[in-house]
Write a protein that holds these residues in place. Sequence first.
Motif, PDB file in Angstrom:
ATOM      1  N   LEU A  52      14.670   3.203  11.104  1.00 35.88           N
ATOM      2  CA  LEU A  52      13.363   2.593  11.357  1.00 35.88           C
ATOM      3  C   LEU A  52      12.332   3.575  10.807  1.00 35.88           C
ATOM      4  N   SER A  53      12.041   3.430   9.522  1.00 31.56           N
ATOM      5  CA  SER A  53      11.196   4.406   8.843  1.00 31.56           C
ATOM      6  C   SER A  53       9.816   3.809   8.606  1.00 31.56           C
ATOM      7  N   GLY A  54       8.842   4.270   9.363  1.00 37.01           N
ATOM      8  CA  GLY A  54       7.466   3.804   9.170  1.00 37.01           C
ATOM      9  C   GLY A  54       7.256   2.373   9.592  1.00 37.01           C
ATOM     10  N   SER A 104       7.562  11.311   4.151  1.00 34.00           N
ATOM     11  CA  SER A 104       8.351  10.387   4.962  1.00 34.00           C
ATOM     12  C   SER A 104       9.583   9.928   4.173  1.00 34.00           C
ATOM     13  N   ARG A 105       9.377   9.587   2.908  1.00 35.63           N
ATOM     14  CA  ARG A 105      10.518   9.175   2.062  1.00 35.63           C
ATOM     15  C   ARG A 105      11.499  10.327   1.881  1.00 35.63           C
ATOM     16  N   ALA A 106      10.974  11.539   1.724  1.00 32.09           N
ATOM     17  CA  ALA A 106      11.861  12.703   1.529  1.00 32.09           C
ATOM     18  C   ALA A 106      12.681  12.952   2.796  1.00 32.09           C
ATOM     19  N   VAL A 128      15.766  -1.227   8.728  1.00 35.29           N
ATOM     20  CA  VAL A 128      14.820  -2.293   9.076  1.00 35.29           C
ATOM     21  C   VAL A 128      13.396  -1.834   8.764  1.00 35.29           C
ATOM     22  N   GLY A 129      12.678  -2.649   7.957  1.00 28.15           N
ATOM     23  CA  GLY A 129      11.352  -2.245   7.475  1.00 28.15           C
ATOM     24  C   GLY A 129      11.526  -1.453   6.192  1.00 28.15           C
ATOM     25  N   THR A 130      12.365  -2.032   5.340  1.00 25.89           N
ATOM     26  CA  THR A 130      12.837  -1.407   4.104  1.00 25.89           C
ATOM     27  C   THR A 130      11.722  -0.936   3.184  1.00 25.89           C
ATOM     28  N   GLY A 131      10.704  -1.789   3.016  1.00 28.33           N
ATOM     29  CA  GLY A 131       9.666  -1.511   2.027  1.00 28.33           C
ATOM     30  C   GLY A 131      10.109  -1.981   0.660  1.00 28.33           C
ATOM     31  N   LEU A 132       9.209  -1.833  -0.308  1.00 27.73           N
ATOM     32  CA  LEU A 132       9.528  -2.226  -1.682  1.00 27.73           C
ATOM     33  C   LEU A 132      10.475  -1.204  -2.289  1.00 27.73           C
ATOM     34  N   VAL A 152      16.519  -4.962   5.942  1.00 30.81           N
ATOM     35  CA  VAL A 152      15.806  -6.039   6.642  1.00 30.81           C
ATOM     36  C   VAL A 152      14.306  -5.786   6.512  1.00 30.81           C
ATOM     37  N   ASP A 153      13.565  -6.810   6.109  1.00 29.06           N
ATOM     38  CA  ASP A 153      12.098  -6.711   6.090  1.00 29.06           C
ATOM     39  C   ASP A 153      11.583  -8.137   6.237  1.00 29.06           C
ATOM     40  N   ASN A 154      10.300  -8.304   6.542  1.00 30.11           N
ATOM     41  CA  ASN A 154       9.776  -9.665   6.638  1.00 30.11           C
ATOM     42  C   ASN A 154       8.609  -9.909   5.685  1.00 30.11           C
ATOM     43  N   ILE A 212      14.109 -11.007   7.919  1.00 32.96           N
ATOM     44  CA  ILE A 212      14.004 -11.224   9.371  1.00 32.96           C
ATOM     45  C   ILE A 212      12.970 -10.239   9.923  1.00 32.96           C
ATOM     46  N   SER A 213      12.267 -10.657  10.969  1.00 31.54           N
ATOM     47  CA  SER A 213      11.290  -9.764  11.587  1.00 31.54           C
ATOM     48  C   SER A 213      11.974  -8.824  12.580  1.00 31.54           C
ATOM     49  N   LEU A 214      11.434  -7.630  12.673  1.00 30.15           N
ATOM     50  CA  LEU A 214      11.881  -6.647  13.667  1.00 30.15           C
ATOM     51  C   LEU A 214      11.816  -7.229  15.083  1.00 30.15           C
ATOM     52  N   PHE A 215      10.936  -8.208  15.261  1.00 25.93           N
ATOM     53  CA  PHE A 215      10.780  -8.812  16.588  1.00 25.93           C
ATOM     54  C   PHE A 215      11.940  -9.744  16.951  1.00 25.93           C
ATOM     55  N   ILE A 264       0.848  -1.196   0.000  1.00 28.14           N
ATOM     56  CA  ILE A 264       0.000   0.000   0.000  1.00 28.14           C
ATOM     57  C   ILE A 264       0.883   1.245   0.000  1.00 28.14           C
ATOM     58  N   TRP A 265       1.943   1.175   0.762  1.00 28.73           N
ATOM     59  CA  TRP A 265       2.896   2.307   0.820  1.00 28.73           C
ATOM     60  C   TRP A 265       3.444   2.550  -0.585  1.00 28.73           C
ATOM     61  N   ASN A 266       3.784   1.463  -1.265  1.00 24.23           N
ATOM     62  CA  ASN A 266       4.280   1.538  -2.637  1.00 24.23           C
ATOM     63  C   ASN A 266       3.222   2.175  -3.556  1.00 24.23           C
TER      64      ASN A 266
END
Length: 259
Positions: free
Chosen positions: A151-153, A49-51, A72-76, A98-100, A125-128, A14-16
């Motif tokens: 840690l972006s979003g 946020s990306r900017a 971590v939580g890279t996104g597409l 890193v993303d899961n 890998i998960s952030l957890f 959705i972010w993409n």
Amino acid sequence: MTEIDTSVPHSARIWNYWLGGKDNYPVDELAGDAYTAVFPGIVTIARSSRAFLGRSIRYLVQEAGVRQFLDVGTGLPTVDNTHEVAQSLAPESKIVYVDNDPLVLAHARALLTSTPEGATAYEDISLFEPEQILRAAAKTLDLTRPTALILSGILGHVADYDGARAIVRRLLEGLPSGSYLCVNDGSRGTDPDYEQAQDAYNETGAVPYFLRPVDRIAAFFDGLDLVDPGVVSVPLWRPDGTAPAPAPIGQHGGLARKP
Ligand SMILES: C[S@@+](CC[C@H](N)C(=O)[O-])C[C@H]1O[C@@H](n2cnc3c(N)ncnc32)[C@H](O)[C@@H]1O
């Protein structure tokens, strides 16, 4: 590996979609459109946020001299991915993503276009699992040297606030003095429509994302030295004049150095 589930919307997809990308499914488009029908401002939030992320990386490379990044939580993959910004300024920069999300994994090749002098790696890998993240990052990064944790979003995906703080603390413990924390997340208390749209999104079966009061986002930086201007609405963080006059929005973030 987890299967790609196209029956429920996914954060990265959705972010993409809001960022103008094509790596999403009809279910994401539907959920994204339902969201913008209630709160059209989310598109500005995603892009701001990306900017912010881009400006933070530029600061880290040019002013702080950082050459290692753990995102971590890279996104597409999109425009101006972390390694592209960092390596355009310092080609020797090394980045671990890193993303899961299985779809992010499927597209990870687009993130592995490192300069010959630098390196990029992708870890599923998960952030957890902060211990596992640090172990995997150490294959590419020298974790005795300053590293920026990005840690972006993503922290809004951790429902338990104390749990989110503990994860941040654990990851920072694995990084030396002179490392940085860069966080930005959706904030509560700016626009009731934003909160309503987010509550509805959290009912869709997607991994929920919780907006937080600004002071809670700011407290992720406790014990660190904040870079000016501190934790602010992201368009107001060191604007570089490429966007029209920055106005506050419900996305807050900052950058801070580990003493
Ligand atoms: C809103 S997107 C942000 C993408 C990118 N960081 C940005 O700022 O544009 C959130 C990302 O966090 C990832 N994510 C959510 N929960 C996660 C978890 N437990 N472990 C790793 N990644 C996660 C999602 O897959 C998604 O790619």
